[in-house]
Design a protein around this motif. Structure first.
Motif, PDB file in Angstrom:
ATOM      1  N   ASP A  30      -3.551  48.146  11.958  1.00 37.98           N
ATOM      2  CA  ASP A  30      -2.325  48.008  12.290  1.00 37.98           C
ATOM      3  C   ASP A  30      -1.595  47.042  12.777  1.00 37.98           C
ATOM      4  OD1 ASP A  30      -3.304  50.700  13.252  1.00 37.98           O
ATOM      5  OD2 ASP A  30      -4.458  50.036  15.203  1.00 37.98           O
ATOM      6  N   ARG A  31      -2.153  45.435  12.415  1.00 41.96           N
ATOM      7  CA  ARG A  31      -1.538  44.143  12.088  1.00 41.96           C
ATOM      8  C   ARG A  31      -0.963  44.177  11.211  1.00 41.96           C
ATOM      9  NH1 ARG A  31      -4.908  45.345  15.896  1.00 41.96           N
ATOM     10  NH2 ARG A  31      -4.906  44.649  18.227  1.00 41.96           N
ATOM     11  N   MET A  49       2.103  41.097  10.420  1.00 40.35           N
ATOM     12  CA  MET A  49       1.822  39.897  10.171  1.00 40.35           C
ATOM     13  C   MET A  49       2.969  39.618   9.464  1.00 40.35           C
ATOM     14  SD  MET A  49      -1.690  39.284  10.879  1.00 40.35           S
ATOM     15  CE  MET A  49      -2.023  36.898   9.948  1.00 40.35           C
ATOM     16  N   THR A  50       2.941  41.130   8.008  1.00 40.35           N
ATOM     17  CA  THR A  50       3.261  40.668   6.740  1.00 40.35           C
ATOM     18  C   THR A  50       5.285  40.056   7.567  1.00 40.35           C
ATOM     19  OG1 THR A  50       2.002  42.236   5.639  1.00 40.35           O
ATOM     20  CG2 THR A  50       4.232  42.063   5.227  1.00 40.35           C
ATOM     21  N   LEU A  82     -12.773  41.969   0.974  1.00 41.52           N
ATOM     22  CA  LEU A  82     -12.132  41.774   1.897  1.00 41.52           C
ATOM     23  C   LEU A  82     -10.849  43.273   1.431  1.00 41.52           C
ATOM     24  CD1 LEU A  82     -10.700  39.121   3.270  1.00 41.52           C
ATOM     25  CD2 LEU A  82     -13.081  40.767   3.873  1.00 41.52           C
ATOM     26  N   ASP A  83     -10.803  44.633   2.337  1.00 35.51           N
ATOM     27  CA  ASP A  83     -10.216  45.639   2.250  1.00 35.51           C
ATOM     28  C   ASP A  83      -8.237  44.939   2.078  1.00 35.51           C
ATOM     29  OD1 ASP A  83      -8.816  45.613   5.173  1.00 35.51           O
ATOM     30  OD2 ASP A  83     -10.872  46.543   5.595  1.00 35.51           O
ATOM     31  N   PRO A  84      -7.653  45.573   1.680  1.00 41.08           N
ATOM     32  CA  PRO A  84      -6.358  45.506   1.374  1.00 41.08           C
ATOM     33  C   PRO A  84      -5.734  44.777   2.888  1.00 41.08           C
ATOM     34  CG  PRO A  84      -5.971  47.562   0.501  1.00 41.08           C
ATOM     35  CD  PRO A  84      -7.943  47.467   0.852  1.00 41.08           C
ATOM     36  N   GLU A  85      -6.140  45.257   3.565  1.00 42.73           N
ATOM     37  CA  GLU A  85      -5.281  45.641   5.192  1.00 42.73           C
ATOM     38  C   GLU A  85      -5.909  43.648   5.168  1.00 42.73           C
ATOM     39  OE1 GLU A  85      -6.453  48.023   4.464  1.00 42.73           O
ATOM     40  OE2 GLU A  85      -4.947  49.173   4.379  1.00 42.73           O
ATOM     41  N   ALA A  86      -7.450  43.671   5.285  1.00 37.64           N
ATOM     42  CA  ALA A  86      -7.310  42.351   5.743  1.00 37.64           C
ATOM     43  C   ALA A  86      -7.190  41.468   4.888  1.00 37.64           C
ATOM     44  CB  ALA A  86      -9.914  42.514   5.542  1.00 37.64           C
ATOM     45  N   ARG A  87      -7.101  41.537   3.750  1.00 35.74           N
ATOM     46  CA  ARG A  87      -7.008  40.426   2.648  1.00 35.74           C
ATOM     47  C   ARG A  87      -5.463  40.560   2.923  1.00 35.74           C
ATOM     48  NH1 ARG A  87      -8.961  36.479   0.600  1.00 35.74           N
ATOM     49  NH2 ARG A  87     -10.557  37.474  -0.776  1.00 35.74           N
ATOM     50  N   THR A  88      -4.440  41.146   3.119  1.00 35.59           N
ATOM     51  CA  THR A  88      -2.846  40.808   3.492  1.00 35.59           C
ATOM     52  C   THR A  88      -2.870  39.903   4.941  1.00 35.59           C
ATOM     53  OG1 THR A  88      -2.379  42.825   2.800  1.00 35.59           O
ATOM     54  CG2 THR A  88      -1.075  41.368   4.678  1.00 35.59           C
ATOM     55  N   VAL A 140       3.068  36.556  16.799  1.00 41.31           N
ATOM     56  CA  VAL A 140       2.666  37.482  16.101  1.00 41.31           C
ATOM     57  C   VAL A 140       1.987  37.321  15.331  1.00 41.31           C
ATOM     58  CG1 VAL A 140       3.134  39.963  14.966  1.00 41.31           C
ATOM     59  CG2 VAL A 140       4.974  38.864  16.571  1.00 41.31           C
ATOM     60  N   ILE A 141       1.169  36.071  14.462  1.00 43.74           N
ATOM     61  CA  ILE A 141       0.644  35.702  13.436  1.00 43.74           C
ATOM     62  C   ILE A 141      -0.391  34.938  14.578  1.00 43.74           C
ATOM     63  CG2 ILE A 141       0.173  33.980  11.530  1.00 43.74           C
ATOM     64  CD1 ILE A 141       1.995  36.213  10.680  1.00 43.74           C
ATOM     65  N   ARG A 142      -0.484  34.780  15.188  1.00 45.79           N
ATOM     66  CA  ARG A 142      -0.893  34.098  15.973  1.00 45.79           C
ATOM     67  C   ARG A 142      -1.959  35.238  16.260  1.00 45.79           C
ATOM     68  NH1 ARG A 142      -0.092  31.448  21.717  1.00 45.79           N
ATOM     69  NH2 ARG A 142       0.491  34.005  21.662  1.00 45.79           N
ATOM     70  N   ASP A 143      -1.639  35.747  17.464  1.00 47.64           N
ATOM     71  CA  ASP A 143      -2.106  37.138  17.587  1.00 47.64           C
ATOM     72  C   ASP A 143      -2.809  38.047  16.765  1.00 47.64           C
ATOM     73  OD1 ASP A 143      -1.739  36.191  20.403  1.00 47.64           O
ATOM     74  OD2 ASP A 143       0.447  36.731  20.188  1.00 47.64           O
ATOM     75  N   GLY A 144      -2.472  38.585  15.701  1.00 46.62           N
ATOM     76  CA  GLY A 144      -3.232  38.685  14.540  1.00 46.62           C
ATOM     77  C   GLY A 144      -4.311  38.759  14.112  1.00 46.62           C
ATOM     78  N   PHE A 145      -4.082  36.823  13.932  1.00 45.17           N
ATOM     79  CA  PHE A 145      -5.533  37.073  13.303  1.00 45.17           C
ATOM     80  C   PHE A 145      -6.249  36.669  14.295  1.00 45.17           C
ATOM     81  CE2 PHE A 145      -8.041  32.566  12.781  1.00 45.17           C
ATOM     82  CZ  PHE A 145      -8.655  33.419  11.626  1.00 45.17           C
TER      83      PHE A 145
END
Length: 942
Positions: free
Chosen positions: A906-907, A911-912, A841-847, A889-894
Motif C-alpha cells: 500500500d505504500r 513513495m514512488t 526482497l519482494d518488488p514492493e519492499a525493494r521499491t 510521505v517518504i519518512r512515514d512509509g519507510f
C-alpha cells in the motif's frame, strides 16, 4: 401558561369518567380510615395504626430506618404480625461497618421515662459542640463507622466523647448522650468517633455505693403509679441475698436469663408488657428482657435506663465489624457512682446468637463469625459472702486460744446468716434446748465443767468489714459484757448477746471478753474522720480498761493482701481513680502512695483520685493501713510519632503519620505541622497529611501530657533540584536542536518519533516473548503427549523395553535437527541485516528501500546511521529545502514498513510518486541556479 388549569383538564375539556374515578378514591380513603378503629379489635395483634393509609409521623416507634432511627418514643414488644419491629428482625441487610480495635455494643438511643407500656425521651436534645464527655473515666477507644444505609442516629460505643463527620452536618446530643442528625445522613457517610469505655472490674462496681447524684436518682428510678406491686415484690425476693446495687443487678440479670426463654415470636396481652413478661409469658426477645430488668432495678431505687442500638455484629476482617439489621438490639444501663453508666444484657446471649447465625447461613450461605465482646461486666462472678449464705464454707475455722469455742456459723443458718428472729444461729435456740447444744456451746472439759463463753460471727472476718459477734455460754446469750478485738474494746453485748464491730486492719483477729463486771467507757479510735455516708462501727479503745487474763477467746487469721483496681486511662498526666479492697471489702482511710510519695487517702468506699506523672516509665502505686497493704506497678508508655514520606519529599506532596503509645497504635492523637493542626489519627493510629510549602516540616503529636516530634527537611531544596533538572533537560533538548541545525519544535517532533519507535520495539518484544512462551508450552505439551504414548505402549506391551533407547535417540536427533534449522534461519536473518548476503526482497519492499536510499542521498546530514527517519526528514525540509509533503510521505512509509511491520504494497506507489516530486523540486532548484549564474556572468562582462 394557564395557572387555573388542574390535572383533570385536557385539551378537549374535563373528562367525566376521570372525575368520577377520583371521587371514588377519596371516598374509599375516608371509609378505610373510619373503619380502622372498630376493625382493629377483630384483627388481633395487628396494631390499628399499621392499617392507616396516611398518618403523621409522631416520632414514635422504630421508624423507617429501624434501630438507626429510634425515635423519641418506643413501645415494648408487639404482635407476631408486626414485621416493622427491627428488634425482632432476622434480615441480613448491612446497616454499617466499623473499624475498631475492639468490639462493642453500638448505641443509637436511650430512654429515661417508663410509661407503663413503653419508653420515652422527654427532654430536648442539645447541639453537639465538641467533647461531650471530658470528665468520663475509663479507657479511650477510637473507631471509624461507615454507614451503608441512611440514618438519623449515629452508632457510637458508650461513652462517646467526640464525633468527626466527613461532612458539615449539624449534630445533636440527646439526654442519654446519643448522637443524632436531624437532617439525616446518607448511605456512604463516614465518621470517626472516640469513646471512653467504663471500667468492668467487679470490685470497682461492687464497692461503688449508692451516692447517686440527685438528678440521676430522681429521673432514672421513677416509675408510673400504675405499675403492678407484684414486680417490686418479685424483685425483692430475687435480690434478698444481695447487699450492693451491683449484686442486685447481677441477680436480676441471672434470673431473667435463667427463667425466660428467647423467642422472636413472643407477644403479650394487655397494656403492661413487663408484668405480662414476668408473670404470664415463658419467652420473649430483647425488648422484653431489657425493659423488665430496667423496671425491676428501679423498684429497688437503682438508677437504670432502657437502651437501643446494635450488638457487636460480625467480625469480617482485622478490626472490622459488619453490623446488620438482625443485630438490632436492646439492653440496660445501670448507674454506678464514680463510674457512670454500665451495660447489662439480660437477654440470653447464646440463644440470640444462634438465631442470628442460622438466619445468616440460610440467607447468605456463609459462616457467621461473632466476636467476643469485652464490654459486659463480669456478671459470672459469684456475689460475695456479704450477699450469700455465710455458712461454714465461707467462714474459716478459728484457732482456739486455750478453749474449744466454735466461731463458725452452722449449716442450718438462713441465707443471711441469722435465724428468723435476727440472732446469729449456732445450731441452738435461745433457751439452749436445741440438739445442737451438744455440738457447739455445751462442750465439756475433761473435768465436766462448761468450757466458757462461745463466740460466733455472721460472716468471714475481713479487715475493715463490719461483723456481728454473738456471745453465748451454754446456749444462753451473754449480755452486758465488753467485747475486745485484739485487746481493744469494741462494744458491749446487748440482750441477745450481740455486738456489731469493725474488724481491725491486722493479720489476726482475737475476740475475747473483758473481765466480768468491768464495763469500759468506749472511746472512738484515732483513725481519722468517719465517712458521713457510712454507718460502720470503727475500732475503739480505752487505755484504762484491763484485759482479762483468762483464755476465754477465739482467733481468726485475716487476709492482709490489698487488691488495687483502677478507673481511667493508665497514661501519663491522666486522672486515675484507685479502688482498694481486701477480699472485696473497701479499705477505708488508707494511705495511697505513688513511688513512695503520698497522693491521698481512701474514702468510705476505698477510693481516692490522683494524677499520674507526666513522664513515661514505670510507677508503683501502693495502699496501706495497719498491717494491710498492697501495691501494683503501672507502665506509662511513651508517645511516639513517625512519618512515611516520599523518597524525595516535596511541598504539597502527601505523607502518612503514624502515632504509637508503647507498642500499640494510638488513635485520636492530634497532629500538627509547623504549628498548625492538620489531622487526628484514626483507629489504626495513622493519618494522611499534606506537606507545606516550606523548606522543612516539623510534625508534632501531642496527647497524654506528652509531645513527640519528627521532621521532614530539604523540601524546597528538592523542589529546586527537580526544577533545575527539568530546566537542564529542556535546555539540552533545545541546545541539541540548535547544534544540529533544527528548530526546537522539529527536534521535539523527532524525539516523539523516536519514543514512538521505542514503544513499537517494546511491543514487538512483548509479542515475541508471548510467542516464545507459546512455543515452549507447545513443546512441553508435545513431550508430555509423547511420554504418555510411550508409557501406555509399554503398559499395553505394544512397545518393548528394548525399543526405548532407540526411541529416545530418535527424539533427541529430531530436536537437534530442528534447533539446527532454527539457528540457520536466525543466522541468515542476521547476515541479511548486516549486508553479508543479499536480501531477497519482494518488488514492493525493494521499491520502498530504493526510495529511502535515494532520499538519503539528497540529505546533507553527516553520519546518517545515527539519525532517525524523523531527524533526517526534518533536516531535509528545513536545511536542504526539500518539499515537506513528499518528504513526510517518504519518512512515514519507510517507518511503517521497516519498524511497524506494515505491508509495503500500500505504500510503494505513494513513495514512488513522492520521490518523483522530490526529484522535480531538486531539478527546478538546480535550473534556477544555472540561470542566475549566467545572468551574473553577463553583468560582469558588461
Amino acid at each position: 401558561m394557564d395557572d387555573d388549569r388542574t390535572t383533570l383538564n385536557t385539551g378537549d375539556g374535563p373528562s367525566i369518567g376521570r372525575v368520577i374515578l377520583a371521587c371514588c378514591c377519596v371516598v374509599a380513603v375516608i371509609l378505610s380510615a373510619a373503619l380502622v378503629a372498630p376493625l382493629s379489635t377483630a384483627i388481633g395483634d395487628a396494631p390499628a395504626d399499621s392499617l392507616v393509609v396516611f398518618k403523621a409521623d409522631s416520632g414514635s416507634g422504630p421508624g423507617g430506618l429501624g434501630a438507626l432511627n429510634p425515635g423519641s418514643k418506643t413501645s415494648v414488644g408487639g404482635g407476631v404480625t408486626d414485621d416493622s419491629n427491627p428488634y425482632r428482625s432476622l434480615d441480613t441487610e448491612v446497616h454499617f461497618t466499623v473499624e475498631s480495635p475492639e468490639s462493642a455494643y453500638w448505641r443509637t438511643g436511650s430512654y429515661a421515662t417508663y410509661s407503663g407500656s413503653g419508653w420515652e425521651q422527654t427532654t430536648d436534645s442539645q447541639p453537639y459542640s465538641g467533647d461531650i464527655s471530658p470528665a468520663a473515666r475509663g479507657e479511650r477507644m477510637t473507631y471509624r463507622v461507615s454507614l451503608k444505609t441512611s440514618a438519623t442516629a449515629l452508632p457510637t460505643a458508650w461513652r462517646p466523647n467526640t464525633v468527626n463527620l466527613d461532612s458539615d452536618t449539624d449534630l445533636a446530643v440527646t439526654e442519654g448522650r446519643a448522637v443524632t442528625a436531624s437532617s439525616g445522613l446518607d448511605a456512604g457517610t463516614t465518621y470517626t468517633a472516640e469513646s471512653t469505655r467504663p471500667p468492668r472490674n467487679t470490685d470497682v462496681l461492687r464497692t461503688a455505693g449508692t451516692g447517686y447524684p440527685e438528678p440521676v436518682q430522681s429521673r432514672y428510678t421513677a416509675l408510673p403509679d400504675t405499675l403492678s406491686p407484684r414486680i417490686a415484690s418479685l424483685t425483692a425476693d430475687i435480690t434478698a441475698n444481695a447487699s450492693t446495687p451491683y449484686e442486685k443487678a447481677v441477680a436480676i440479670e441471672r434470673y431473667l436469663e435463667s427463667n425466660k426463654d428467647y423467642s422472636l415470636s413472643a407477644s403479650h396481652d394487655g397494656d403492661d408488657p413487663v408484668s405480662s413478661f414476668l408473670f404470664e409469658m415463658d419467652d420473649g426477645y430483647c425488648e422484653y428482657f431489657a425493659s423488665s430488668m430496667a423496671v425491676m432495678l428501679r423498684t429497688q431505687d437503682i438508677p437504670a435506663r432502657y437502651v437501643v442500638g446494635y450488638s457487636s455484629g460480625e467480625l469480617t476482617g482485622d478490626n472490622t465489624y459488619t453490623v446488620r439489621n438482625m443485630n438490632a438490639h436492646a439492653w440496660v444501663e445501670v448507674y454506678f457512682p464514680d463510674v457512670g453508666w454500665v451495660r447489662f444484657d439480660p437477654t440470653p446471649g447464646q440463644a440470640r446468637l444462634d438465631a442470628e447465625r442460622t438466619a445468616f447461613e440460610r440467607q447468605e450461605d456463609g459462616t457467621y463469625e461473632t466476636p467476643a465482646t469485652t464490654e459486659t461486666p463480669d456478671s459470672t462472678t459469684t456475689p460475695t459472702a456479704e450477699s450469700q449464705s455465710p455458712t461454714d464454707a465461707s467462714t474459716p475455722t478459728p484457732s482456739d486460744s486455750g478453749t474449744s469455742a466454735d466461731g463458725s456459723a452452722d449449716d442450718g443458718t438462713a441465707d443471711d446468716g441469722t435465724t428468723d428472729d435476727g440472732t446469729a444461729d449456732e445450731g441452738a435456740t435461745g433457751d439452749g434446748t436445741d440438739e445442737g447444744d451438744s455440738d457447739d456451746t455445751d462442750k465439756q472439759t475433761p473435768g465436766g465443767t462448761p468450757s466458757g463463753p462461745s463466740f460466733s460471727l455472721n460472716r468471714t472476718p475481713v479487715p475493715g468489714a463490719d461483723v456481728t459477734v454473738t456471745v453465748t455460754n451454754s446456749g444462753d446469750a451473754v449480755s452486758d459484757r465488753t467485747v475486745l478485738f485484739n485487746g481493744d474494746p469494741v462494744g458491749v453485748t446487748d440482750i441477745e448477746g450481740q455486738v456489731v464491730a469493725t474488724v481491725p486492719y491486722a493479720s489476726n483477729l482475737t475476740i475475747s471478753l473483758a473481765p466480768e463486771g468491768e464495763r469500759a467507757s468506749l472511746i472512738a479510735a484515732d483513725i481519722g474522720p468517719i465517712p458521713q455516708d457510712s454507718d460502720a462501727s470503727f475500732s475503739v479503745r480505752d487505755p484504762a480498761l484491763s484485759v482479762s487474763a483468762s483464755n476465754d477467746s477465739v482467733s481468726y487469721p485475716l487476709d492482709t493482701n490489698a487488691s488495687l483496681s483502677f478507673v481511667g486511662s493508665k497514661v501519663t498526666a491522666s486522672e486515675l481513680l484507685v479502688v482498694a479492697t481486701v477480699d472485696t471489702v473497701p479499705i477505708r482511710d488508707a494511705r495511697v502512695s505513688v513511688d513512695g510519695e503520698t497522693v491521698g487517702r481512701t474514702d468510705a468506699t476505698g477510693r481516692t483520685e490522683f494524677t499520674l506523672p507526666e513522664e513515661p516509665g514505670n510507677v508503683t502505686v501502693s495502699v496501706s493501713r495497719g498491717e494491710v497493704s498492697g501495691e501494683q506497678s503501672l507502665t506509662l508508655d511513651a508517645l511516639s510519632v513517625r512519618i512515611d514520606r516520599p523518597s524525595i519529599p516535596l511541598p504539597y506532596s502527601t505523607a502518612t503519620v503514624h502515632t504509637t503509645l508503647g507498642n500499640e497504635s494510638a488513635g485520636g492523637v492530634p497532629v500538627s505541622i509547623n504549628g498548625d493542626r492538620v489531622a487526628t489519627t484514626g483507629p489504626n493510629g495513622s493519618a494522611t497529611v499534606t506537606l507545606p510549602l516550606a523548606s522543612s516540616a516539623r510534625v508534632v503529636a501531642a496527647r497524654y501530657g506528652q509531645t513527640s516530634t519528627t521532621s521532614v527537611s530539604g523540601m524546597l531544596l528538592n523542589a529546586g533540584a527537580l526544577f533545575g533538572t527539568v530546566l537542564i533537560g529542556v535546555g539540552a533538548v533545545f541546545g541539541t536542536a540548535y547544534r544540529r541545525g533544527s528548530s526546537p519544535l522539529a527536534y521535539l517532533s523527532a524525539l516523539r518519533s523516536r519514543a514512538s519507535a521505542l514503544l513499537d520495539t517494546l511491543l514487538g518484544v512483548l509479542v515475541s516473548g508471548a510467542g516464545l512462551a507459546d512455543t515452549l508450552l507447545d513443546g512441553f505439551r508435545a513431550l508430555h503427549a509423547r511420554l504418555r504414548t510411550v508409557v501406555q505402549g509399554v503398559v499395553d506391551r505394544t512397545i518393548a523395553l528394548g525399543e526405548l533407547p532407540g526411541l529416545a535417540a530418535a527424539w533427541v536427533t529430531a530436536r537437534l535437527a530442528r534447533l539446527r534449522n532454527s539457528g540457520e534461519s536466525v543466522t541468515e536473518r542476521v547476515a541479511r541485516r548486516a549486508g553479508v548476503i543479499d536480501d531477497p526482497l519482494d518488488p514492493e519492499a525493494r521499491t520502498i528501500r530504493d526510495c529511502w536510499d535515494e532520499f538519503r542521498g539528497h540529505v546533507t546530514v553527516p553520519k546518517q546511521a545515527s539519525r532517525t527517519p524523523g531527524e533526517l526528514a526534518a533536516h531535509a525540509v528545513e536545511a536542504d529545502g526539500l518539499p515537506a509533503e513528499p518528504v513526510f510521505v517518504i519518512r512515514d512509509g519507510f517507518r511503517d514498513v521497516e519498524y511497524g511491520g506494515r505491508s509495503p504494497t500500500d505504500r510503494s506507489e505513494q513513495m514512488t510518486r513522492a520521490m518523483a516530486e522530490i526529484r522535480a523540486a531538486i531539478d527546478d532548484t538546480d535550473a534556477g541556479g544555472d540561470e542566475t549564474d549566467t545572468e551574473i556572468s553577463g553583468e560582469d562582462a558588461r
